[in-house]
Design a protein around this motif. Structure first.
Motif, PDB file in Angstrom:
ATOM      1  N   CYS A 117      -2.155  -1.363  -3.565  1.00 52.89           N
ATOM      2  CA  CYS A 117      -1.280  -0.255  -3.940  1.00 52.89           C
ATOM      3  C   CYS A 117      -1.636   0.166  -5.361  1.00 52.89           C
ATOM      4  O   CYS A 117      -1.653  -0.662  -6.274  1.00 52.89           O
ATOM      5  CB  CYS A 117       0.179  -0.676  -3.894  1.00 52.89           C
ATOM      6  SG  CYS A 117       0.725  -1.219  -2.266  1.00 52.89           S
ATOM      7  N   VAL A 118      -1.921   1.437  -5.537  1.00 51.93           N
ATOM      8  CA  VAL A 118      -2.281   1.983  -6.846  1.00 51.93           C
ATOM      9  C   VAL A 118      -1.193   2.966  -7.255  1.00 51.93           C
ATOM     10  O   VAL A 118      -0.854   3.883  -6.493  1.00 51.93           O
ATOM     11  CB  VAL A 118      -3.650   2.701  -6.786  1.00 51.93           C
ATOM     12  CG1 VAL A 118      -4.011   3.292  -8.138  1.00 51.93           C
ATOM     13  CG2 VAL A 118      -4.735   1.756  -6.288  1.00 51.93           C
ATOM     14  N   ASP A 119      -0.651   2.785  -8.453  1.00 52.84           N
ATOM     15  CA  ASP A 119       0.375   3.697  -8.949  1.00 52.84           C
ATOM     16  C   ASP A 119      -0.261   5.038  -9.304  1.00 52.84           C
ATOM     17  O   ASP A 119      -1.211   5.105 -10.089  1.00 52.84           O
ATOM     18  CB  ASP A 119       1.070   3.091 -10.174  1.00 52.84           C
ATOM     19  CG  ASP A 119       2.197   3.953 -10.696  1.00 52.84           C
ATOM     20  OD1 ASP A 119       2.806   4.698  -9.899  1.00 52.84           O
ATOM     21  OD2 ASP A 119       2.478   3.888 -11.906  1.00 52.84           O
ATOM     22  N   ARG A 120       0.263   6.082  -8.727  1.00 47.42           N
ATOM     23  CA  ARG A 120      -0.279   7.434  -8.915  1.00 47.42           C
ATOM     24  C   ARG A 120      -0.324   7.834 -10.392  1.00 47.42           C
ATOM     25  O   ARG A 120      -1.253   8.488 -10.837  1.00 47.42           O
ATOM     26  CB  ARG A 120       0.552   8.444  -8.127  1.00 47.42           C
ATOM     27  CG  ARG A 120       0.039   9.856  -8.183  1.00 47.42           C
ATOM     28  CD  ARG A 120       0.888  10.846  -7.398  1.00 47.42           C
ATOM     29  NE  ARG A 120       1.399  10.347  -6.139  1.00 47.42           N
ATOM     30  CZ  ARG A 120       0.718  10.349  -4.985  1.00 47.42           C
ATOM     31  NH1 ARG A 120      -0.510  10.821  -4.956  1.00 47.42           N
ATOM     32  NH2 ARG A 120       1.267   9.884  -3.879  1.00 47.42           N
ATOM     33  N   GLU A 158      -3.491   2.320  -0.903  1.00 48.74           N
ATOM     34  CA  GLU A 158      -2.413   3.290  -0.804  1.00 48.74           C
ATOM     35  C   GLU A 158      -2.040   3.711  -2.218  1.00 48.74           C
ATOM     36  O   GLU A 158      -1.884   2.861  -3.103  1.00 48.74           O
ATOM     37  CB  GLU A 158      -1.218   2.625  -0.116  1.00 48.74           C
ATOM     38  CG  GLU A 158      -0.097   3.539   0.203  1.00 48.74           C
ATOM     39  CD  GLU A 158       1.010   2.826   1.004  1.00 48.74           C
ATOM     40  OE1 GLU A 158       2.058   3.456   1.141  1.00 48.74           O
ATOM     41  OE2 GLU A 158       0.811   1.690   1.442  1.00 48.74           O
ATOM     42  N   ILE A 159      -1.932   5.008  -2.437  1.00 47.01           N
ATOM     43  CA  ILE A 159      -1.486   5.521  -3.723  1.00 47.01           C
ATOM     44  C   ILE A 159       0.005   5.775  -3.618  1.00 47.01           C
ATOM     45  O   ILE A 159       0.455   6.496  -2.713  1.00 47.01           O
ATOM     46  CB  ILE A 159      -2.263   6.793  -4.124  1.00 47.01           C
ATOM     47  CG1 ILE A 159      -3.750   6.439  -4.251  1.00 47.01           C
ATOM     48  CG2 ILE A 159      -1.719   7.387  -5.402  1.00 47.01           C
ATOM     49  CD1 ILE A 159      -4.679   7.614  -4.445  1.00 47.01           C
ATOM     50  N   ILE A 160       0.759   5.118  -4.498  1.00 45.64           N
ATOM     51  CA  ILE A 160       2.221   5.179  -4.418  1.00 45.64           C
ATOM     52  C   ILE A 160       2.817   5.613  -5.749  1.00 45.64           C
ATOM     53  O   ILE A 160       2.136   5.575  -6.780  1.00 45.64           O
ATOM     54  CB  ILE A 160       2.803   3.819  -3.979  1.00 45.64           C
ATOM     55  CG1 ILE A 160       2.431   2.707  -4.961  1.00 45.64           C
ATOM     56  CG2 ILE A 160       2.356   3.470  -2.560  1.00 45.64           C
ATOM     57  CD1 ILE A 160       3.054   1.361  -4.654  1.00 45.64           C
ATOM     58  N   ASP A 161       4.069   6.016  -5.719  1.00 45.75           N
ATOM     59  CA  ASP A 161       4.787   6.419  -6.932  1.00 45.75           C
ATOM     60  C   ASP A 161       5.773   5.322  -7.301  1.00 45.75           C
ATOM     61  O   ASP A 161       6.814   5.175  -6.662  1.00 45.75           O
ATOM     62  CB  ASP A 161       5.527   7.737  -6.690  1.00 45.75           C
ATOM     63  CG  ASP A 161       4.565   8.888  -6.479  1.00 45.75           C
ATOM     64  OD1 ASP A 161       3.740   9.128  -7.376  1.00 45.75           O
ATOM     65  OD2 ASP A 161       4.643   9.538  -5.405  1.00 45.75           O
ATOM     66  N   LEU A 162       5.408   4.562  -8.321  1.00 44.86           N
ATOM     67  CA  LEU A 162       6.277   3.449  -8.743  1.00 44.86           C
ATOM     68  C   LEU A 162       7.314   3.906  -9.749  1.00 44.86           C
ATOM     69  O   LEU A 162       7.157   4.349 -10.739  1.00 44.86           O
ATOM     70  CB  LEU A 162       5.426   2.315  -9.322  1.00 44.86           C
ATOM     71  CG  LEU A 162       4.568   1.604  -8.283  1.00 44.86           C
ATOM     72  CD1 LEU A 162       3.649   0.602  -8.940  1.00 44.86           C
ATOM     73  CD2 LEU A 162       5.462   0.886  -7.283  1.00 44.86           C
TER      74      LEU A 162
END
Length: 162
Positions: A117-120, A158-162
């Protein structure tokens, strides 16, 4: 061969340029940041996490100046009870110890059993930093090359918004 040399060799083999800053051993992002202060790039933290049942593992990559809300992450991933994976599992899955966790541990994981998971928000920067499987060095690569590295190992992220 030293763990960091394996990283350097792999990056050179796939045509990814990098810059290295050597420093004393560091065990937190705050310590590491002191040695790269003033250099271009987002200092990252890479967290090895698992769900409550320890049935799924995650590597979360984000700006180290940001705090992780575990509940929010669990909601995003539809997982309950997100927590840090044990140092034993970290060693088993990525051949890394706490304080050295980075994407380069995937060079040691043939089973592809860790979700990325990569923070956008960190993708706004052109350069990212990691330890090259050694906490006496910080490596700088482009954000695009971070994805090139993951793609070269056939890892999905997955690019996610943390």
């Amino acid at each position: 061969m030293e763990a960091y040399q394996k990283v350097y060799n792999y990056l050179e083999d796939i045509g990814i340029p990098y810059e290295i800053v050597e420093h004393p051993a560091v065990f937190t992002t705050e310590e590491a940041d002191k040695y790269i202060e003033g250099k271009e790039g987002v200092p990252t933290k890479t967290l090895f996490l698992c769900n409550r049942k320890k049935s799924r593992y995650y590597l979360v990559i984000m700006d180290d100046r940001k705090s992780l809300d575990m509940k929010k992450l669990g909601d995003i991933l539809d997982e309950k009870g997100m927590k840090f994976g044990s140092s034993e599992k970290l060693m088993e899955k990525l051949s890394l110890s706490p304080g050295v966790v980075s994407i380069f541990g995937f060079l040691n994981n043939d089973s592809h059993d860790i979700n990325i998971c990569v923070d956008r928000e960190m993708l706004k920067d052109k350069i990212v930093t990691f330890h090259p499987n050694d906490n006496t060095k910080t490596i700088f690569i482009s954000t695009d090359d971070m994805f090139k590295f993951l793609d070269s190992l056939n890892y999905k992220y997955e690019i996610i918004d943390l």
